[in-house]
Design a protein around this motif. Structure first.
Motif, PDB file in Angstrom:
ATOM      1  N   ALA A 162       0.833  -1.143   0.017  1.00  0.00           N
ATOM      2  CA  ALA A 162      -0.032  -0.019   0.101  1.00  0.00           C
ATOM      3  C   ALA A 162       1.115   1.448  -0.214  1.00  0.00           C
ATOM      4  O   ALA A 162       0.873   1.750  -0.391  1.00  0.00           O
ATOM      5  N   ILE A 163       1.645   1.655   0.292  1.00  0.00           N
ATOM      6  CA  ILE A 163       2.788   2.461   0.635  1.00  0.00           C
ATOM      7  C   ILE A 163       2.723   3.231  -0.508  1.00  0.00           C
ATOM      8  O   ILE A 163       3.164   3.816  -1.177  1.00  0.00           O
ATOM      9  N   PRO A 164       4.281   1.770  -1.743  1.00  0.00           N
ATOM     10  CA  PRO A 164       3.943   2.021  -2.687  1.00  0.00           C
ATOM     11  C   PRO A 164       3.263   2.766  -3.797  1.00  0.00           C
ATOM     12  O   PRO A 164       3.413   4.104  -4.530  1.00  0.00           O
ATOM     13  N   ALA A 165       1.870   1.718  -3.260  1.00  0.00           N
ATOM     14  CA  ALA A 165       1.162   2.368  -4.284  1.00  0.00           C
ATOM     15  C   ALA A 165       0.201   4.061  -3.876  1.00  0.00           C
ATOM     16  O   ALA A 165      -0.018   4.396  -5.452  1.00  0.00           O
ATOM     17  N   THR A 166       0.394   4.309  -2.791  1.00  0.00           N
ATOM     18  CA  THR A 166      -0.010   5.308  -2.369  1.00  0.00           C
ATOM     19  C   THR A 166       0.729   6.668  -3.485  1.00  0.00           C
ATOM     20  O   THR A 166      -0.038   7.670  -3.496  1.00  0.00           O
ATOM     21  N   VAL A 167       1.659   6.670  -2.836  1.00  0.00           N
ATOM     22  CA  VAL A 167       2.775   7.444  -2.964  1.00  0.00           C
ATOM     23  C   VAL A 167       3.554   7.317  -4.637  1.00  0.00           C
ATOM     24  O   VAL A 167       3.013   8.846  -5.151  1.00  0.00           O
ATOM     25  N   LEU A 168       2.598   6.489  -5.142  1.00  0.00           N
ATOM     26  CA  LEU A 168       2.730   6.601  -6.515  1.00  0.00           C
ATOM     27  C   LEU A 168       1.311   6.986  -7.890  1.00  0.00           C
ATOM     28  O   LEU A 168       1.412   7.683  -8.858  1.00  0.00           O
ATOM     29  N   LEU A 169       0.345   6.967  -6.472  1.00  0.00           N
ATOM     30  CA  LEU A 169      -1.212   7.836  -6.673  1.00  0.00           C
ATOM     31  C   LEU A 169      -1.055   8.982  -6.632  1.00  0.00           C
ATOM     32  O   LEU A 169      -2.290   9.994  -7.373  1.00  0.00           O
ATOM     33  N   ARG A 170      -0.684   9.293  -5.701  1.00  0.00           N
ATOM     34  CA  ARG A 170      -0.598  11.080  -4.898  1.00  0.00           C
ATOM     35  C   ARG A 170      -0.228  11.816  -5.682  1.00  0.00           C
ATOM     36  O   ARG A 170      -1.192  12.821  -5.928  1.00  0.00           O
ATOM     37  N   PRO A 171       0.844  12.035  -6.483  1.00  0.00           N
ATOM     38  CA  PRO A 171       1.265  12.783  -7.883  1.00  0.00           C
ATOM     39  C   PRO A 171      -0.760  13.461  -9.214  1.00  0.00           C
ATOM     40  O   PRO A 171      -0.484  14.066  -9.609  1.00  0.00           O
ATOM     41  N   TYR A 172      -1.265  11.945  -9.157  1.00  0.00           N
ATOM     42  CA  TYR A 172      -1.951  11.981 -10.312  1.00  0.00           C
ATOM     43  C   TYR A 172      -3.832  11.904  -9.446  1.00  0.00           C
ATOM     44  O   TYR A 172      -4.293  12.038 -10.794  1.00  0.00           O
ATOM     45  N   THR A 173      -3.511  12.015  -8.801  1.00  0.00           N
ATOM     46  CA  THR A 173      -5.041  12.080  -7.841  1.00  0.00           C
ATOM     47  C   THR A 173      -4.966  12.226  -6.293  1.00  0.00           C
ATOM     48  O   THR A 173      -4.288  12.163  -5.158  1.00  0.00           O
ATOM     49  N   PRO A 174      -6.402  13.450  -6.126  1.00  0.00           N
ATOM     50  CA  PRO A 174      -5.871  13.749  -4.149  1.00  0.00           C
ATOM     51  C   PRO A 174      -6.770  12.921  -3.623  1.00  0.00           C
ATOM     52  O   PRO A 174      -6.662  12.929  -2.796  1.00  0.00           O
ATOM     53  N   HIS A 175      -7.552  12.045  -4.061  1.00  0.00           N
ATOM     54  CA  HIS A 175      -8.020  10.209  -3.210  1.00  0.00           C
ATOM     55  C   HIS A 175      -7.277   9.510  -3.200  1.00  0.00           C
ATOM     56  O   HIS A 175      -7.668   8.346  -3.258  1.00  0.00           O
ATOM     57  N   ALA A 176      -6.282   9.398  -3.417  1.00  0.00           N
ATOM     58  CA  ALA A 176      -5.070   7.471  -3.572  1.00  0.00           C
ATOM     59  C   ALA A 176      -5.225   7.608  -2.310  1.00  0.00           C
ATOM     60  O   ALA A 176      -5.043   6.458  -2.560  1.00  0.00           O
ATOM     61  N   ASP A 177      -5.043   7.804  -1.297  1.00  0.00           N
ATOM     62  CA  ASP A 177      -5.475   7.187  -0.302  1.00  0.00           C
ATOM     63  C   ASP A 177      -6.496   6.763  -0.141  1.00  0.00           C
ATOM     64  O   ASP A 177      -7.171   5.435   0.341  1.00  0.00           O
ATOM     65  N   LEU A 178      -7.432   7.243  -0.642  1.00  0.00           N
ATOM     66  CA  LEU A 178      -9.157   5.979  -0.408  1.00  0.00           C
ATOM     67  C   LEU A 178      -8.863   5.415  -1.756  1.00  0.00           C
ATOM     68  O   LEU A 178      -9.346   4.018  -1.454  1.00  0.00           O
ATOM     69  N   ALA A 179      -8.885   5.595  -2.331  1.00  0.00           N
ATOM     70  CA  ALA A 179      -8.058   4.461  -4.045  1.00  0.00           C
ATOM     71  C   ALA A 179      -7.568   3.437  -3.232  1.00  0.00           C
ATOM     72  O   ALA A 179      -7.954   2.264  -3.867  1.00  0.00           O
ATOM     73  N   VAL A 180      -6.462   3.843  -2.331  1.00  0.00           N
ATOM     74  CA  VAL A 180      -5.846   2.693  -1.798  1.00  0.00           C
ATOM     75  C   VAL A 180      -6.696   2.025  -0.255  1.00  0.00           C
ATOM     76  O   VAL A 180      -6.526   0.865  -0.954  1.00  0.00           O
ATOM     77  N   GLY A 181      -7.173   2.578   0.316  1.00  0.00           N
ATOM     78  CA  GLY A 181      -7.758   2.007   1.244  1.00  0.00           C
ATOM     79  C   GLY A 181      -8.646   0.806   0.229  1.00  0.00           C
ATOM     80  O   GLY A 181      -9.308  -0.345   1.125  1.00  0.00           O
TER      81      GLY A 181
END
Length: 165
Positions: A104-123
C-alpha cells in the motif's frame, strides 16, 4: 481420512486428512469482507497524512489485533472442546498484513501526484484484496496447536517444553 465424524455442518477435511471445524464458506467470506473494510477504512480515512504515518498506524493495528483475536479464538475453542483443531497463526496473519502495508505504501506514493483521493483508492484496493484473497488463502493461515510440550524445556506453567529451553 480418518473416518472421524464431523462435529458441525461446517467441518471440512484438513490438509492432514482429518476433519476439523472450519467456518462455513459464507461466514468466512463475510469475516474477510469485514476485516478488509476495516483495514481499508483505516488506510482511506487518514487522507493527507504522510505515508509513513499510515504505515505506523496500521502496523500498530497489526501488532495489537492478532494477539487479541488469538486469545478470543483459544477461549472459544476451549469452551467448545476443540483444542486440537487448526487455529489461525498470529505470525502468519501479521506477516500477511505487513505485506499488505508494504504494497500500500508505494501504491499511495505513486497515486498521489495523479489524484487527490489516492489514500481512498488504496483503501478500497486493500479492502478488495482482503475480501477476495482472504478466503482463498485462509488455509495457509491455519496451524495445528501442539498437543503436548516437547521434552526438555519449561514454559511458564512449569511444563517441560524441549531441550532448547
Amino acid at each position: 481420512m480418518t473416518g472421524r465424524t464431523p462435529r458441525t455442518a461446517g467441518d471440512r477435511p484438513s490438509r492432514t486428512g482429518t476433519t476439523a471445524p472450519w467456518p462455513r464458506p459464507a461466514a468466512l467470506r463475510l469475516g474477510y469482507l469485514l476485516i478488509g473494510l476495516l483495514f481499508g477504512a483505516a488506510w482511506g480515512v487518514n487522507r493527507g497524512m504522510p505515508v509513513w504515518e499510515h504505515a505506523v498506524r496500521l502496523l500498530a493495528f497489526v501488532i495489537v489485533v492478532p494477539p487479541l483475536l488469538h486469545a478470543a479464538q483459544r477461549r472459544r475453542r476451549r469452551k467448545q472442546g476443540l483444542q486440537g483443531a487448526p487455529q489461525l497463526s498470529v505470525l502468519r496473519a501479521a506477516f500477511a498484513k505487513c505485506c499488505l502495508v508494504a504494497a500500500a505504501i508505494p501504491a499511495t506514493v505513486l497515486l498521489r501526484p495523479y489524484t487527490p483521493h489516492a489514500d481512498l483508492a488504496v483503501g478500497i484496493g486493500i479492502a478488495a484484496v482482503v475480501a477476495l484473497a482472504g478466503p482463498w488463502v485462509h488455509g495457509a493461515f491455519l496451524v495445528r496447536p501442539l498437543r503436548r510440550p516437547l521434552p526438555g524445556r519449561h514454559n511458564l506453567a512449569g511444563r517441560d517444553l524441549g531441550r532448547f529451553g
